[in-house]
Structures are given as C-alpha cells and as structure tokens.
Design an enzyme around this catalytic site. Structure first.
Site, mmCIF file in Angstrom:
data_model
loop_
_atom_site.group_PDB
_atom_site.id
_atom_site.type_symbol
_atom_site.label_atom_id
_atom_site.label_comp_id
_atom_site.label_asym_id
_atom_site.label_seq_id
_atom_site.Cartn_x
_atom_site.Cartn_y
_atom_site.Cartn_z
ATOM 1 N N THR A 119 9.814 -9.982 -29.075
ATOM 2 C CA THR A 119 10.927 -10.104 -27.454
ATOM 3 C C THR A 119 9.288 -11.271 -26.869
ATOM 4 O O THR A 119 8.615 -11.313 -26.378
ATOM 5 C CB THR A 119 10.461 -8.877 -26.941
ATOM 6 O OG1 THR A 119 11.066 -8.118 -27.403
ATOM 7 C CG2 THR A 119 11.253 -8.880 -26.024
ATOM 8 N N LEU A 143 5.979 -6.557 -23.591
ATOM 9 C CA LEU A 143 6.689 -6.698 -24.348
ATOM 10 C C LEU A 143 6.770 -6.978 -25.107
ATOM 11 O O LEU A 143 5.888 -6.829 -26.127
ATOM 12 C CB LEU A 143 6.473 -8.487 -24.261
ATOM 13 C CG LEU A 143 7.469 -9.479 -21.857
ATOM 14 C CD1 LEU A 143 7.886 -10.658 -22.556
ATOM 15 C CD2 LEU A 143 9.032 -8.293 -22.368
ATOM 16 N N ASP A 144 7.497 -6.164 -26.165
ATOM 17 C CA ASP A 144 7.034 -6.438 -27.963
ATOM 18 C C ASP A 144 6.737 -7.580 -28.185
ATOM 19 O O ASP A 144 7.353 -8.726 -27.641
ATOM 20 C CB ASP A 144 8.553 -6.154 -28.612
ATOM 21 C CG ASP A 144 9.248 -4.538 -28.222
ATOM 22 O OD1 ASP A 144 8.621 -3.301 -27.085
ATOM 23 O OD2 ASP A 144 10.542 -4.265 -28.342
ATOM 24 N N LYS A 145 5.938 -7.013 -29.603
ATOM 25 C CA LYS A 145 5.506 -8.541 -30.774
ATOM 26 C C LYS A 145 6.230 -9.797 -30.889
ATOM 27 O O LYS A 145 5.910 -11.171 -30.274
ATOM 28 C CB LYS A 145 5.214 -7.697 -31.172
ATOM 29 C CG LYS A 145 4.326 -9.334 -32.238
ATOM 30 C CD LYS A 145 4.482 -8.968 -34.113
ATOM 31 C CE LYS A 145 4.106 -10.050 -35.139
ATOM 32 N NZ LYS A 145 3.659 -9.589 -35.574
ATOM 33 N N ARG A 192 16.941 -3.051 -26.860
ATOM 34 C CA ARG A 192 17.386 -2.579 -27.941
ATOM 35 C C ARG A 192 17.646 -1.352 -28.683
ATOM 36 O O ARG A 192 18.666 -0.875 -29.347
ATOM 37 C CB ARG A 192 16.141 -3.036 -29.060
ATOM 38 C CG ARG A 192 15.077 -4.825 -29.034
ATOM 39 C CD ARG A 192 13.458 -4.462 -29.703
ATOM 40 N NE ARG A 192 13.606 -4.501 -30.889
ATOM 41 C CZ ARG A 192 12.474 -4.299 -31.515
ATOM 42 N NH1 ARG A 192 11.100 -4.118 -30.707
ATOM 43 N NH2 ARG A 192 12.952 -3.722 -32.895
#
Length: 314
Positions: free
Chosen positions: A141, A137-139, A236
């Site tokens: 998110t 997961l993105d930082k 996104r």
C-alpha cells in the site's frame, strides 16, 4: 543520544481491575510491554506515589507517574534508502511511502525497511520506540505516514489515533460497480484458519470504514475510504466482506475476475497489476507542539493512474 521522558496520568474506568502492565500497554502503546514491565520493576514508574509490581491490580483514578531517561534502543542498521518526504519539522516527519517498501523489520525483511531508512534520515530516532513510527501501511500500500521525532510527539500522535482524531483517507480501485457509498462496521481479527489473513470475526476488534464512490465503471469502482479505526488490512478486509475486493489484492481477491466485454488492454492491466490498488492520499492530524490542525495530500501513484485510465477506456 538520550532523551528524558515524563508521563503522568490516571487510570480510566475501562481499565479498572486490570493488571498494571496491561493498563500501561493500552495507555502507552508506543512502548513494548516488556519495556514497561522493566520500568515498573526498576522503580521508575510509581502508582499513587508508591513503587509497584507489574501484576498489581489498578483502580479507576489511580495516579501513574513515569520519569525515565531513554537511551538508544533500536538495534537495526541505518540504511541510505530514498524517501519521499512531504513535510518535516523538529517534531514530526510526513512521508509518501512507496508501494513495496516494508515499514518495520520482521521475518523475511530484516533490512531495507522504512525503519532502516528513518534511522539514516534522523539518527536521533534510535531513542524513540519503533524509530518514531506511529501507524503502518501494508508493504504494497502506498501513501502518507507520519513519524514522530521524539517520544512526546509519538505519545501525542498515538493518543490521536486512539481518540480517532487523526484523519486518514485512501483511494481504492475495487471490483463491482457500486451505486452509492456506505459504511462497513464489522470487527476484524485473525483469520481462524489462514494465519496470514485477517477476517471479519465476532471476537475481533471493533472496526469501521466509510467509503464513497468517486467514479463508476462497467465492472469496477473508484472509491474513497476513510478509517475510523486502524486494524491490520482493514480496508482490504472490509471491502472484500461487502463483495467489492480491491483490484490486485493477493490475499482477499480470490479468483481473478475478468469482466465480459472488457478490452484486451484492461484485461491485461487486471491480470498484471502487482499489488492491492490502495493509496493513502490524505492525512490530517493535530500538530503535537502547536495544537494546529494540519493536512497533507499525496497524488495517486503512476501505477494506479494507469490502471484508472484503463478502467475509463473499458
């Protein structure tokens, strides 16, 4: 702590005429290409029962056998970082990642990551590629992730990702009042000019996102997104591509949009929300040992709940 790993399989038709190390990188993506090349050169991996070279070309139906004892390979420090563990057994660990936590060490984030925390939580993960991390997961998110506690489980989970049998659903708060749900089917690759960004590009990898409206507001929408593929920044990029970027997204939102008629409280929330409003709320997978379908949910975090309340008040 060492772990024995055995893999046996055949080359599928889509990898015919590829280099052996290229085909292996697709079949065993949890291992680095350099590591696979070393196993080939050391004779631990055979092709049709014979030792081989990384550059050897493979054919459809070729038999691959790998037999290796894994030794500790993770060079990162174990750190006592608090984790919200939703489920754990001898094979997998499911956690609810907090926004702001980087998943894997990289430039600018050498420590203080999820990987460092996992090595403290489960020291045996030092023999598992990427400390058992299967997907990211993105930082900024938040939400659910699964971690494999041994290589057999990791291989099984990676295969599920490739076969698209792992179900991942997200809550997102986006700009624009959507009338109905839909599907974005558009390839994603590196942005041609801005290297920190991804974009919909013709030469990108196939990517598909389904979205459904949960609640509509004057100028925003709460949607549920389901991934078929798992490209970097996929939701996104796809929502921005259809002109409904996520609230707070630092890369894909562009100029801040404050809707006419919005209350001062809502405008302040929109100005100050510190991250993309995205949360992985549901995860479903086939358990690598039992074969049973398992599912977990994580409630929307407080920052998104407060933003949602502000949207409802207008």
């Amino acid at each position: 702590m060492a772990e024995h790993f055995h893999f046996s399989g055949q080359i599928p038709p889509e990898y015919a005429a590829w280099r052996l190390d290229q085909a292996l990188a697709e079949l065993l993506p949890e291992h680095s290409r350099a590591r696979l090349q070393a196993w080939i050169k050391s004779g631990h991996l055979t092709l049709n029962g014979q030792t081989c070279r990384p550059k050897d070309k493979v054919r459809f139906g070729d038999q691959i056998d790998l037999d290796i004892t894994l030794t500790p390979q993770v060079v990162h420090d174990a750190q006592a970082i608090e984790l919200d563990i939703v489920y754990e057994d001898e094979d997998i660990l499911v956690l609810n990642k907090a926004a702001g936590l980087v998943v894997h060490p990289a430039a600018g984030h050498a420590s203080g990551t999820l990987l460092n925390a996992l090595l403290h939580q489960c020291p045996q993960l030092d023999t598992v590629p990427r400390a058992g991390i299967v997907h990211r997961l993105d930082k900024d998110t938040s939400g659910l992730m699964v971690v494999a506690k041994h290589v057999r489980a990791q291989t099984h989970l990676v295969e599920q990702l490739q076969a698209r049998t792992m179900k991942r659903e997200y809550y997102a708060l986006v700009y624009g009042s959507l009338i109905s749900g839909g599907t974005v089917d558009a390839p994603i690759g590196r942005h041609p000019q801005q290297r920190k960004k991804m974009a919909v590009v013709a030469q990108g990898k196939p990517a598909r996102t389904h979205y459904r409206v949960l609640e509509r507001f004057a100028a925003h929408t709460w949607v549920k997104c389901q991934l078929e593929s798992g490209r970097t920044h996929q939701i996104r990029v796809h929502m921005a591509h259809v002109h409904h970027p996520l609230i707070g997204d630092p890369l894909y939102l562009g100029r801040l949009k404050l809707p006419a008629g919005a209350s001062c409280a809502l405008k302040e929330h929109l100005r100050t929300f510190p991250r993309q409003a995205l949360h992985a709320f549901q995860l479903g997978l086939i358990h690598p040992r039992t074969g049973e379908m398992c599912s977990w949910q994580a409630p929307m975090p407080e920052d998104m709940q407060l933003l949602l309340a502000a949207l409802r008040q207008g």
